[in-house]
Scaffold this active site. Structure first.
Site, PDB file in Angstrom:
ATOM      1  N   CYS A 278       0.940  -0.994  -0.002  1.00 46.75           N
ATOM      2  CA  CYS A 278       0.193  -0.127   0.220  1.00 46.75           C
ATOM      3  C   CYS A 278       0.742   0.991   0.159  1.00 46.75           C
ATOM      4  CB  CYS A 278      -0.924  -0.071   1.099  1.00 46.75           C
ATOM      5  SG  CYS A 278      -1.721  -1.585   1.454  1.00 46.75           S
ATOM      6  N   ALA A 280       1.542   3.880  -2.291  1.00 44.16           N
ATOM      7  CA  ALA A 280       1.394   5.222  -2.662  1.00 44.16           C
ATOM      8  C   ALA A 280       0.778   5.850  -1.547  1.00 44.16           C
ATOM      9  CB  ALA A 280       0.154   5.116  -3.559  1.00 44.16           C
ATOM     10  N   PRO A 281       1.121   7.317  -1.281  1.00 46.48           N
ATOM     11  CA  PRO A 281       2.090   8.271  -2.224  1.00 46.48           C
ATOM     12  C   PRO A 281       3.327   8.031  -2.134  1.00 46.48           C
ATOM     13  CG  PRO A 281       1.077   9.543  -0.577  1.00 46.48           C
ATOM     14  CD  PRO A 281       0.443   7.999  -0.148  1.00 46.48           C
ATOM     15  N   GLY A 282       4.037   7.420  -1.253  1.00 46.37           N
ATOM     16  CA  GLY A 282       5.328   6.901  -1.304  1.00 46.37           C
ATOM     17  C   GLY A 282       6.296   7.376  -0.258  1.00 46.37           C
ATOM     18  N   LYS A 284       6.830   6.774   2.800  1.00 46.95           N
ATOM     19  CA  LYS A 284       7.562   5.833   3.626  1.00 46.95           C
ATOM     20  C   LYS A 284       8.393   5.205   2.640  1.00 46.95           C
ATOM     21  CE  LYS A 284       3.688   5.278   6.866  1.00 46.95           C
ATOM     22  NZ  LYS A 284       2.809   6.483   6.353  1.00 46.95           N
ATOM     23  N   ASP A 299       1.254  -1.289  -4.862  1.00 45.60           N
ATOM     24  CA  ASP A 299      -0.082  -0.834  -4.553  1.00 45.60           C
ATOM     25  C   ASP A 299      -1.266  -1.241  -5.590  1.00 45.60           C
ATOM     26  OD1 ASP A 299      -0.934   1.969  -2.761  1.00 45.60           O
ATOM     27  OD2 ASP A 299      -2.300   1.274  -4.109  1.00 45.60           O
ATOM     28  N   ASP A 325      -2.270  -6.570  -6.015  1.00 47.87           N
ATOM     29  CA  ASP A 325      -2.802  -6.929  -5.040  1.00 47.87           C
ATOM     30  C   ASP A 325      -1.892  -7.746  -3.936  1.00 47.87           C
ATOM     31  OD1 ASP A 325      -4.554  -7.578  -2.819  1.00 47.87           O
ATOM     32  OD2 ASP A 325      -6.197  -7.770  -3.824  1.00 47.87           O
ATOM     33  N   ASP A 340       1.471  -0.301   5.704  1.00 50.61           N
ATOM     34  CA  ASP A 340       0.607   0.870   5.808  1.00 50.61           C
ATOM     35  C   ASP A 340      -0.800   0.479   5.623  1.00 50.61           C
ATOM     36  OD1 ASP A 340      -0.569   3.138   6.763  1.00 50.61           O
ATOM     37  OD2 ASP A 340       0.885   4.488   5.600  1.00 50.61           O
ATOM     38  N   CYS A 393      -3.194   4.921  10.327  1.00 55.29           N
ATOM     39  CA  CYS A 393      -3.388   6.229  10.721  1.00 55.29           C
ATOM     40  C   CYS A 393      -4.886   6.264  11.386  1.00 55.29           C
ATOM     41  CB  CYS A 393      -3.011   7.095   9.597  1.00 55.29           C
ATOM     42  SG  CYS A 393      -4.346   6.872   8.206  1.00 55.29           S
TER      43      CYS A 393
END
Length: 465
Positions: A278, A280-282, A284, A299, A325, A340, A393
């Protein structure tokens, strides 16, 4: 002598004799500032009534596009109105309800969004009261069904302007500006006092944090910010990000200080093969690449990976980008995996106030199931002795502490690797007794709200036996 011009008795938005309804609407919509207010009301309806994410509403691909044809200043104003309205939606609705005892007829229920957009300007934005009221009245007169209620809109909004201080003083951050179901969850999980502090922190303007490639102190000095204990640079500027020194050269990236912590928890050697699920947006994945890792950014969304690729190009990051996936990913085991996971995102409400109104309790079970599957796959794709960092998050324990506890019960091949306070800038209050990371929006307080707070994050570090 030339006769003086005749004074028109037409009210704003009323047609001239012989003027068509379409022509009257086009004339009214040319009123300075009105298109932005109309767009804001429509977007608020899309977000709250239809659960469209706010960012998606401002995307060039949005269908329908509410901002098509607006100039950049009007787009910025529209965004400011929507953000203020969503951040304090409960306060606004409470103030309107007290002045609309009978509510609005179903035939003009859409007027609620016009009223909410105008009230947000009156209560929370630096907009003259008369302008907010006048443009709301003009918007009301654009539709034949709502025209008879223009006087009511005018009276209600003027009443709100007169009672501004009273309204703001009487607003409760937890019970007014947080959905009831979410407030109840936070009270149960964190206690009454902490829940109120979370809600109060979410009212503040979000911080602007940077993750820099090197020399945090130097960048803090150049950009007028400060270095946080965690190593992030926090700025106080309102300047456009792309105009700041170092952005175009890819010397830093925007990343909340809490979001920057999970990637730092992986203890890796240069050249280690690391998968970022997962990705995106990149942000990490870029951190890991900065440390010399060979990163595979994965992603399932090709569209989101386009943003990631653009971000990597600016930052000079060399990484493998895979559209897949993770459940069906074919790969050799990695030295480490960062997951994440998709979640309710309730830790980011300060930054994304629409989250409070677009997410529902029923979303939780589906997300928890998805997270469990992805965690199991992360373990499978990590070599023996390798590390896994799982993060969300979210403030909801089902997506954090409970998720890790369930994994450890069902899989004897993995164990916790406790996080130390020294790894997160000494923020001992952000560690659980089990050695997991749990940041809350009121952590890292500061006298200036713009300099305090963190996104709400959970992270756990695991080791495959």
């Amino acid at each position: 002598m030339t006769a003086p011009p005749r004074q028109s008795n037409r009210k704003p938005g009323q047609r001239r004799p012989g003027q068509s309804a379409q022509a009257a609407r086009e004339e009214a919509e040319r009123s300075p500032g009105l298109p932005a207010r109309l767009a804001a009301a429509a977007i608020l309806s899309d977000v709250v009534a239809k659960a469209h994410p706010l960012d998606d509403c401002f995307s060039p691909q949005a269908v329908p596009s509410r901002i098509s044809g607006l100039d950049p200043r009007d787009v910025a104003l529209t965004r400011s109105i929507c953000t203020a309205a969503l951040r304090r939606l409960g306060t606004i609705r409470k103030a309107l309800a007290q002045r609309l005892e009978k509510g609005l007829p179903k035939s003009v229920a859409h007027l609620e969004w016009t009223l909410i957009a105008a009230a947000a300007q009156i209560l929370f934005l630096d907009v003259p009261d008369h302008a907010a009221v006048d443009l709301a009245v003009r918007a009301t007169r654009l539709e034949a069904k709502s025209t008879p209620f223009a006087g009511l809109v005018n009276a209600v909004l003027r009443n709100i302007a007169r009672a501004r201080e009273e309204i703001l003083a009487g607003a409760d951050p937890l019970r007014d500006d947080v959905p009831v179901w979410l407030a109840a969850r936070w009270i149960k999980t964190y206690g009454e006092e902490a829940a109120e502090r979370i809600a109060r922190a979410n009212r503040d303007e979000p911080t602007l944090d940077l993750t820099v490639k090197s020399d945090p102190a130097g960048w803090a000095a150049r950009l007028g910010g400060l270095v946080l204990p965690t190593g992030s640079v926090r700025l106080l500027t309102h300047a456009p990000i792309a105009e700041l020194e170092g952005y175009g050269d890819g010397l830093w990236q925007v990343q909340d200080a809490a979001a920057a912590l999970p990637a730092r928890l992986l203890r890796i050697e240069p050249g280690a093969r690391i998968a970022d699920f997962c990705a995106a947006p990149g942000g990490k994945a870029a951190q890991l690449a900065f440390r010399g890792a060979k990163v595979t950014a994965i992603d399932r969304s090709a569209e989101r990976l386009k943003r990631l690729a653009a971000n990597f190009a600016r930052l000079g990051v060399d990484a493998e980008i895979v559209v897949a996936d993770v459940a069906s990913l074919k790969a050799q085991p990695f030295d480490a995996v960062l997951l994440d996971a998709p979640c309710l995102s309730t830790g980011t409400i300060r930054r994304h106030p629409d989250v409070a109104w677009t997410k529902k309790p029923s979303d939780l079970a589906r997300l928890v199931e998805t997270q469990a599957r992805m965690l199991d796959r992360a373990v499978e794709l990590t070599r023996p002795g390798g590390e896994i960092v799982y993060c969300t998050c979210s403030l909801e324990p089902e997506e954090g502490e409970a998720q890790i506890a369930a994994l450890l019960r069902r899989n004897r091949e993995v164990e916790r690797s406790p996080i130390g306070a020294d790894e997160i800038g000494g923020l001992a209050e952000a560690l659980t007794p089990e050695g997991e990371l749990r940041t809350l929006p009121f952590h890292l307080p500061a006298q200036d709200p713009r300099a305090g707070g963190l996104d709400g994050f959970f992270a756990a570090r695991l080791r495959r036996l």
